[in-house]
Design an enzyme around this catalytic site. Structure first.
Site, short mmCIF file in Angstrom:
data_model
loop_
_atom_site.label_atom_id
_atom_site.label_comp_id
_atom_site.label_asym_id
_atom_site.label_seq_id
_atom_site.Cartn_x
_atom_site.Cartn_y
_atom_site.Cartn_z
N TYR A 1 0.72 -1.23 -0.05
CA TYR A 1 0.02 0.15 0.09
C TYR A 1 0.91 1.18 0.11
O TYR A 1 0.47 2.14 0.91
CB TYR A 1 -0.92 0.11 1.29
N HIS A 2 1.92 1.39 -0.93
CA HIS A 2 2.64 2.40 -1.04
C HIS A 2 2.77 2.90 -2.57
O HIS A 2 3.63 3.43 -2.93
CB HIS A 2 3.98 2.04 -0.67
N PRO A 3 1.29 3.33 -2.87
CA PRO A 3 1.64 3.74 -4.38
C PRO A 3 2.04 5.20 -4.46
O PRO A 3 1.72 6.01 -3.49
CB PRO A 3 -0.01 3.74 -4.78
#
Length: 552
Positions: A467-469
């Site tokens: 969850y690090h876009p």
């Protein structure tokens, strides 16, 4: 409604900018589509798996089927709530490596090298000594963002760090200080037992000032008149209205929603906008491109002793932890349980760490499903600098339509090599003496999977987003055709418009992105105010002297 500055998005960067701009006396309106962050599911650190899986707090996005991951569609939570993703994330605090920011500067983000951003990390932090060591001189002492460490009283935390040492890796007392590389304590944005989101740190104090207001509305597009952003068209209570900005509009809506908003407003790749009947204001082919993320797998071990958190993984145990937290803000509910970490290099010739570990003393998935085997523990492990790039594009010209998200995960051969290294190096760490008293067997991937093909199959089936876009509105020099914002966070080709959030990262940083996103808001605020930036730091980070010839 109007203000000097209208900020779209009450997330990590948006909250920081609201705080700094109102502190300087400017009138600010913050537009946020999501609702309140009140209540134990968000504020209790140990409950972190709940809000990220709730449509109440999340935009509900997922990727298109990923061709290199067996056609799986991966969920990509983004916070739709006051505080944005800092209200639904895992609360892990990582600045990133010094060399990450030096790379930003080298790729055109002038003034964003490590020497330039370190003073902003110090300005935002209120770092708490914990008796577990650290680099006080490298840390901030009185910023709005409280940074703490968990108690680390589960014996598995010490076993993890000792196993790393036995395997020949360095130990570091502070991966956010001089030396990132090595095994040591993990840091969290938790204060007095509560999630210390950007909302708690920045927005709530700003809202106490009479020059800051929060507007609950859905931002549809940026209003641009004669090449200048003058306001934001929003939907509120079923009505469409325009909120005016006297000075500037600032987009801070996330790496998924910020490029979507720009494109809906006529800023983006001209041909793509024309496809959706959108009039082109600024032809910027880089909008929505350069999408990056961290992918990870969970490696799970069955425990031979009942020392893990599994003993609380029942209705009674969870109720006890919840009650203790509600009444005292103490106990297991007061930590995210990610209390030990490591950053290592995958092979010789890599200058700084390219693998991250989150250690967790229970075997459980992000969606809250515990391993069937009962007592166990796990590490989340994945490569930090994947060469794969994806894109965020429009599904239609309708502002309510979800964006099309294609990460293109694992599209480079390097990704597979790096992931195999992650799994094999992790097995070696778990095989050290320090873990002998605690390990029964490997649950996942399972010792039967050893060859490249078998490991690749496991990755294809089990890799998940961390969850690090980021990276979809890349920062660069004004003459760079693929840059979207210049080094002062001004959107190139439109007056009176800035963008500051994880979208502008030229390349993903090491570790979790909440810290770098808040730093981006802090630094952008000085650019917006026209201030001289903080004086560069002369502190030199530690780089392993043998990096060219040795993996550890």
């Amino acid at each position: 409604m109007e203000a000097d500055y209208v900020i779209i998005g009450a997330g990590s960067a948006g909250c920081a900018m609201a705080y700094r701009l109102t502190e300087a006396g400017r009138k600010v309106l913050v537009i946020e589509h999501g609702g309140t962050d009140a209540g134990p599911l968000i504020q209790m650190p140990a409950a972190l798996s709940y809000p990220m899986n709730m449509s109440l707090y999340d935009w509900g996005y997922s990727s298109e089927p990923e061709p290199h991951l067996g056609g799986r569609s991966l969920v990509t939570p983004r916070g739709k709530v006051v505080g944005g993703s800092s209200s639904i994330n895992g609360m892990v605090y990582v600045r990133g490596h010094a060399k990450d920011y030096d790379h930003w500067a080298e790729s055109g983000a002038d003034g964003w090298a490590y020497a330039d951003v370190l003073p902003y990390f110090k300005r935002m932090e209120h770092w708490h000594e914990s008796g577990q060591g650290g680099d006080p001189d490298w840390r901030g002492k009185d910023g709005p963002l409280h940074v703490t460490r968990g108690p680390r009283d589960n014996p598995l935390h010490a076993a993890f760090v000792e196993a790393g040492r036995q395997a020949g890796y360095p130990v570091t007392a502070d991966y956010n200080g001089q030396q990132q590389e090595g095994f040591g304590p993990m840091e969290q944005t938790v204060w007095k037992g509560q999630r210390w989101s950007a909302a708690n740190a920045y927005l709530k104090p700003a809202l106490k000032r009479d020059n800051c207001d929060l507007v609950r509305a859905f931002a549809r597009r940026i209003v641009i008149e004669n090449g200048r952003a003058t306001g934001v068209e929003v939907e509120r209570g079923g009505k469409i209205e325009v909120i005016r900005a006297r000075a500037e509009v600032i987009v801070a809506a996330s790496s998924l929603n910020s490029p979507k908003l720009l494109m809906l407003s006529g800023i983006g790749p001209a041909a793509h906008l024309a496809e959706h009947g959108i009039e082109v204001v600024a032809d910027r082919p880089g909008v929505g491109q350069n999408l990056q993320d961290h992918l990870e797998v969970y490696m799970q071990m069955a425990a031979s002793q009942p020392v893990t958190l599994f003993k609380y993984w029942n209705l009674f145990g969870k109720a006890m932890i919840g009650a203790q937290w509600l009444f005292t803000k103490k106990g297991l509910g007061a930590s995210n349980q990610f209390e030990s970490a490591a950053f290592i290099r995958s092979r010789a010739g890599i200058e700084y760490p390219d693998i991250q570990y989150h250690f967790l003393p229970i075997a459980v998935r992000y969606d809250g499903q515990a391993a069937a085997e009962g007592h166990g523990f796990q590490v989340h492990v994945g490569p930090m600098r994947s060469p794969s790039r994806g894109a965020v594009t429009l599904r239609s010209g309708d502002p309510k339509a979800k964006p099309v998200i294609r990460f293109n995960y694992m599209s480079a051969e390097q990704d597979w090599e790096d992931f195999r290294a992650c799994i094999r190096l992790t097995r070696e760490i778990f095989a050290q003496e320090a873990f002998k008293p605690y390990i029964r067997h490997e649950i996942q991937p399972g010792v039967g999977l050893q060859s490249d093909d078998e490991i690749d199959g496991f990755i294809r089936e089990h890799a998940e987003s961390a969850y690090h876009p980021c990276g979809t509105c890349r920062m660069g020099r004004a003459d760079d055709p693929m840059a979207v914002v210049d080094p002062e966070a001004r959107v190139i080709g439109v007056e009176g418009l800035r963008l500051a959030d994880s979208s502008i990262f030229p390349r993903i940083t090491n570790g979790n992105l909440n810290g770098p996103s808040i730093m981006t808001g802090e630094k952008a605020a000085d650019h917006i105010l026209g201030r001289a930036t903080l004086a560069p730091s002369n502190d030199a980070p530690w780089i392993n002297p043998d990096w060219q010839t040795a993996q550890r």
